[in-house]
Design an enzyme around this catalytic site. Sequence first.
Site, PDB file in Angstrom:
ATOM      1  N   HIS A 248       0.789  -1.226   0.000  1.00 15.20           N
ATOM      2  CA  HIS A 248       0.000   0.000   0.000  1.00 15.20           C
ATOM      3  C   HIS A 248       0.824   1.280   0.000  1.00 15.20           C
ATOM      4  CE1 HIS A 248      -4.164  -1.564   0.827  1.00 15.20           C
ATOM      5  NE2 HIS A 248      -3.444  -2.648   1.103  1.00 15.20           N
ATOM      6  N   ASP A 457       3.289   9.599  -1.210  1.00 20.83           N
ATOM      7  CA  ASP A 457       2.151   8.748  -0.874  1.00 20.83           C
ATOM      8  C   ASP A 457       1.913   7.756  -2.003  1.00 20.83           C
ATOM      9  OD1 ASP A 457       0.273   8.190   1.107  1.00 20.83           O
ATOM     10  OD2 ASP A 457      -0.520  10.230   1.113  1.00 20.83           O
TER      11      ASP A 457
END
Length: 558
Positions: A248, A457
Amino acid sequence: MTDYQAVFVTAATLLAAALAARLVLRRQTDRLLARNAALARELERAKESAELEARLREHGDSLWTPERLREHVRVKLSGRPLVVVSNREPYRHVARGLRTEWVTPASGLVTGLEPLLRACGGTWIAHGDGDRDRETADERGRLRVPPDLPQYSLRRVWLGDDEVAGHYSGFSNEGLWPLCHIAHVRPEFRPSDWAFYKSVNEKFADAVLDEIGSQEEPCVLVQDYHFALLPKLIKERRPDARVAIFWHIPWPNPEAFAICPWAKDLLEGMLGADVAGFHTQHICNNFLDSVDRLLESRVNRARFSVKRGDRETLVRPFPISVALPEGPEATEADARAARARVLKAAGIAPEFIAVGVDRLDYTKGIIERFRAVERLLETSPELRGRFTLFQIGAPSREALAGYRDFTAAVTAEAARVNARFGGGAPAIALLARHHTQAEILPYFLAADVMLVTSLHDGMNLVAKEFCAARADGGGVLVLSRFTGAARELRDALIVNPYDADGVAAAIKTALAMPPPGAPSACSACAGRCANATSTVGRPSSSPSWPPCASPSAPETLS
């Protein structure tokens, strides 16, 4: 004619005949090649036409529903059971005075996965860290969830304080987390943490094998950087299991990844999976480069796979997303009502509202965001007392001194900026506590500007949650170029979070954009959010594995 002349004439005749035959054959071959080329062009045009027609048909029925997702997974998995493994559990039971309550943790992983289990059933295996988790589960740590409407099973794994400190706080979040994020924080790798990382992965492998029992070809979906060793551990004992791992967070370049003393062990563990999934193709490329640099293996760049011995692992991008909110779409009236509630609760009345929603983590660019607000008010004094950034910050990893120090730094920076621009509404309203889905949604609806300024991110679901919430077309998304979401939400105002002047200028541009009802960057982003992602929109065309994408309501801090 002498015998010599006769032989020469015969030879010349045969050569001429051979040349003529070769010429005829060449002409026939050229005609055949031309026909084949034309046929290939026709087939390619037919393929493109079929793909376009399929996309158009798919667009006509593009939105996932729980029923459609359930049927899709049933067909893909052929009825095999689904097991999800993560460190974070979807529901925690905690003490509230004399009562026991359940809460949903702030987690992008939970946002992406939990609705998949709701729709399709199965088992979620996770660390049980709530102070009332044991007394709400059976002797094996199992219970049915959601607590108010059970639809799948949760299997809690119990970890001791030393295991949590070594596996989660130490190796995972002081080692791998800063290693994988370009936020200029030095990773810490301690042999004792590595020992706990291995032992906890082995403990979770035991739990997985206990859950799948004798089921044939079970499907196991491993989540994130806490369990890089788990795919190999499962495959060694259950070669028939179908195993995928989804990472992730970003993956660094091979030179940076090689800093980890156990980089090869992590790669070998992940390559036990049949599919390794990441958010973007760029991250996939970094992973393949790391494997190519550090392991003896065959990296197939055309197929995007890695082969070691007789095992092959496919490496694919799966851009995780969120679902449209349940119930009627938000209207302009809903946005006005939400704005009134937000301002009444805060006791202030700014004319312009910006919103940030994050975990209190150094990768989220919160302090950089505050400095951009400071720069905005320096260069646009007419906004002083009329502009407020509502910063929702969920406390995170409070057991780590670095995170406690960061929370203190965020609080101090907000106070400093507010002190500079006294009078009227404060520049920054810091709300440093956990917020529920119901509490966050009004801020999305109230915002003139949504600020997502992550320093790095993998995706950032907050950006997508904001777009999904703003069916009214209001609000503008200012989005860091260093997020995976920036590759999809291209109509947002894309910024470099390190450039305070650039972010300040983007905020001012956003405030000057047309009101709801007129074409805007927000409505364009909402369109992309609804059509270009794997769950808000059409199904992914990636390999036959549902690795992480699933509907969810706007609640999570990515």
